[in-house]
Write a protein that holds these residues in place. Structure first.
Motif, mmCIF file in Angstrom:
data_model
loop_
_atom_site.group_PDB
_atom_site.id
_atom_site.type_symbol
_atom_site.label_atom_id
_atom_site.label_comp_id
_atom_site.label_asym_id
_atom_site.label_seq_id
_atom_site.Cartn_x
_atom_site.Cartn_y
_atom_site.Cartn_z
ATOM 1 N N PRO A 269 0.796 -1.242 0.000
ATOM 2 C CA PRO A 269 0.000 0.000 0.000
ATOM 3 C C PRO A 269 0.823 1.285 0.000
ATOM 4 N N GLY A 270 1.956 1.292 0.686
ATOM 5 C CA GLY A 270 2.734 2.524 0.765
ATOM 6 C C GLY A 270 4.028 2.505 -0.006
ATOM 7 N N MET A 271 4.343 1.366 -0.630
ATOM 8 C CA MET A 271 5.614 1.217 -1.331
ATOM 9 C C MET A 271 5.384 0.441 -2.616
ATOM 10 N N CYS B 22 8.107 6.707 5.653
ATOM 11 C CA CYS B 22 8.236 6.390 7.085
ATOM 12 C C CYS B 22 6.886 6.022 7.681
ATOM 13 N N TYR B 23 5.874 6.765 7.315
ATOM 14 C CA TYR B 23 4.504 6.579 7.823
ATOM 15 C C TYR B 23 4.031 5.147 7.570
ATOM 16 N N TYR B 24 4.220 4.674 6.352
ATOM 17 C CA TYR B 24 3.799 3.305 6.027
ATOM 18 C C TYR B 24 4.762 2.265 6.598
ATOM 19 N N ALA B 25 6.045 2.540 6.531
ATOM 20 C CA ALA B 25 7.039 1.577 7.022
ATOM 21 C C ALA B 25 6.892 1.324 8.512
ATOM 22 N N ASP C 70 -0.259 3.810 9.175
ATOM 23 C CA ASP C 70 -1.422 3.997 8.310
ATOM 24 C C ASP C 70 -2.655 3.347 8.932
ATOM 25 N N ASP C 71 -3.827 3.770 8.479
ATOM 26 C CA ASP C 71 -5.097 3.327 9.050
ATOM 27 C C ASP C 71 -5.255 1.812 9.069
ATOM 28 N N LYS C 72 -4.949 1.167 7.952
ATOM 29 C CA LYS C 72 -5.199 -0.268 7.865
ATOM 30 C C LYS C 72 -4.289 -1.065 8.799
ATOM 31 N N SER C 73 -3.035 -0.666 8.886
ATOM 32 C CA SER C 73 -2.121 -1.354 9.799
ATOM 33 C C SER C 73 -2.542 -1.150 11.252
ATOM 34 N N LEU C 74 -2.934 0.085 11.582
ATOM 35 C CA LEU C 74 -3.346 0.364 12.963
ATOM 36 C C LEU C 74 -4.664 -0.330 13.304
ATOM 37 N N THR C 75 -5.574 -0.411 12.345
ATOM 38 C CA THR C 75 -6.848 -1.106 12.582
ATOM 39 C C THR C 75 -6.600 -2.582 12.858
ATOM 40 N N LYS D 214 -2.319 11.285 7.218
ATOM 41 C CA LYS D 214 -3.586 10.564 7.335
ATOM 42 C C LYS D 214 -4.735 11.361 6.727
ATOM 43 N N GLU D 215 -4.747 12.656 6.972
ATOM 44 C CA GLU D 215 -5.838 13.505 6.491
ATOM 45 C C GLU D 215 -5.592 14.040 5.086
ATOM 46 N N LYS D 216 -4.517 13.510 4.451
ATOM 47 C CA LYS D 216 -4.154 13.939 3.087
ATOM 48 C C LYS D 216 -4.005 15.460 3.003
ATOM 49 N N ALA D 217 -3.412 16.019 4.062
ATOM 50 C CA ALA D 217 -3.177 17.468 4.117
ATOM 51 C C ALA D 217 -1.690 17.711 4.240
#
Length: 368
Positions: free
Chosen positions: A68-70, A263-266, A270-275, A299-302
């Motif tokens: 998802p992130g890479m 870094c966020y995904y690694a 991210d939402d799915k990993s935390l869920t 997360k908020e795409k900002a």
């Protein structure tokens, strides 16, 4: 010449982040291939982008799933060997053998004749393969019904039975895993073995994409990104010497944002990993992202709210003025850009790393 050098610097940084890695997951029908693919990608089986799972063969052709992130890391869900459309004797040709860096051969029971034959064919073609015994959580659950239960003894018996059955392949190591509980059993040992076997330039791709299943894995990821800061800062410095208005700010923002998103995904923020983690430990964890402005912005795409864009724009205008000065101007512009990028990335990495550590601690996974 300067423009070419800056392009080369940025290309080198991008290459470090985007080394391709293709992982093949194969085995008999029903061995848990799709669940393994989903777990590797930080997804639950019921998530929207998950590989379909079921008690019958759900993979009818080689299917590629990006991390998802890479997007440079791809994991391939291959049809079950011996299934009607993929006969064992021509399996490797049908699934396009040369596409993959290595193979993971899964079984939820004993490894069978087709698994052994496939491993020997892969061996002949000089690629690595790894035997993974899946669904260990099911075995442990069933064995717990016995009056006398010893988990370590059960695991040893399963491992010995698998290894005994694989003698014709040599003495391969067998990794015991549960796709629903990656922190347990041999999932981390599999990562360590893969890391040792992969070429150096492929190791960073594996480490970035591998799920965070231990404090050690998280710290290795943090160390990897610390090392990338130097390359990113050099790329920024190379761009700063080119006297093109706005170029440095645009490129620096691209570098910083790409670095933070990785870094966020690694780190599994991210939402799915935390869920997935929240459901596993039965503790709401997404609220802890609020302590990180960078994680919240991603997360908020900002992304602009990360706060680096304005800083980089101000610095870039200074860099541009310096780059116009003869002689020392370019050196000063490069030095300013290097220092600014290094500072921003170091502080942002520290923020995201501490957030990831705190979440694992709140989840009860790391007590230190």
């Amino acid at each position: 010449m300067e423009a070419q050098d800056s392009t080369d610097s940025l290309a080198e940084f991008n290459q470090l982040l985007n080394v391709s890695l293709n992982i093949a997951v194969t085995g008999m029908t029903g061995s848990g291939k799709s669940s393994f693919v989903n777990a590797f990608r930080g997804l639950r089986d019921e998530d929207k982008d998950a590989a379909p799972t079921g008690v019958t063969e759900t993979t009818m052709e080689p299917t590629m799933y990006e991390h998802p992130g890479m997007q440079n890391v791809k994991i391939w869900d291959l049809p079950g060997i011996g299934s009607p459309n993929f006969k064992a004797n021509k399996y490797l040709k049908d699934v396009k053998f040369d596409t993959y860096d290595f193979f993971i051969i899964l079984s939820s029971e004993r490894f069978c004749e087709n698994d052994i034959m496939l491993a020997n064919e892969i061996k002949k073609k000089k690629k690595n393969f790894y035997f993974v015994r899946s669904k260990i959580d099911n075995d442990i659950y069933n064995e717990k019904r016995q009056k006398v239960f010893n988990e370590q003894k059960v695991l040893c018996l399963i491992r010995e039975d698998c290894e005994k059955n694989l003698k014709r392949v040599g003495n391969p190591k067998v990794f015991l895993i549960s796709s629903y509980d990656l922190e347990k059993y041999d999932f981390e040992n599999l990562r360590i073995t893969l890391k040792e076997d992969l070429p150096t330039h492929k190791r960073s791709a594996l480490l970035q994409a591998w799920p965070v299943c231990s404090a050690e894995a998280l710290e290795e990821k943090i160390k990897l990104y610390k090392g990338l800061i130097w390359a990113a800062s050099l790329a920024s410095a190379g761009i700063a010497v080119v006297p093109v208005p706005g170029l440095s700010a645009a490129c620096d923002t691209t570098i910083v944002v790409a670095f933070f998103v990785r870094c966020y995904y690694a780190f599994g923020l991210d939402d799915k990993s935390l869920t997935r983690l929240s459901e596993k430990v039965n503790i709401p964890l997404t609220e802890y992202l609020g302590t990180s402005k960078i994680a919240t912005a991603i997360k908020e795409k900002a992304i602009p709210r990360i706060g680096v864009s304005a800083s980089l724009a101000v610095v870039a205008s200074t860099e541009f003025a310096l780059s116009l000065l003869p002689g020392v101007g370019s050196v000063a512009a490069a030095g300013l850009s290097f220092a600014t990028t290094q500072y921003l990335l170091s502080e942002g990495l520290k923020d995201l790393a501490n957030t990831a550590r705190e979440i694992r601690k709140k989840a009860g996974l790391d007590t230190i």
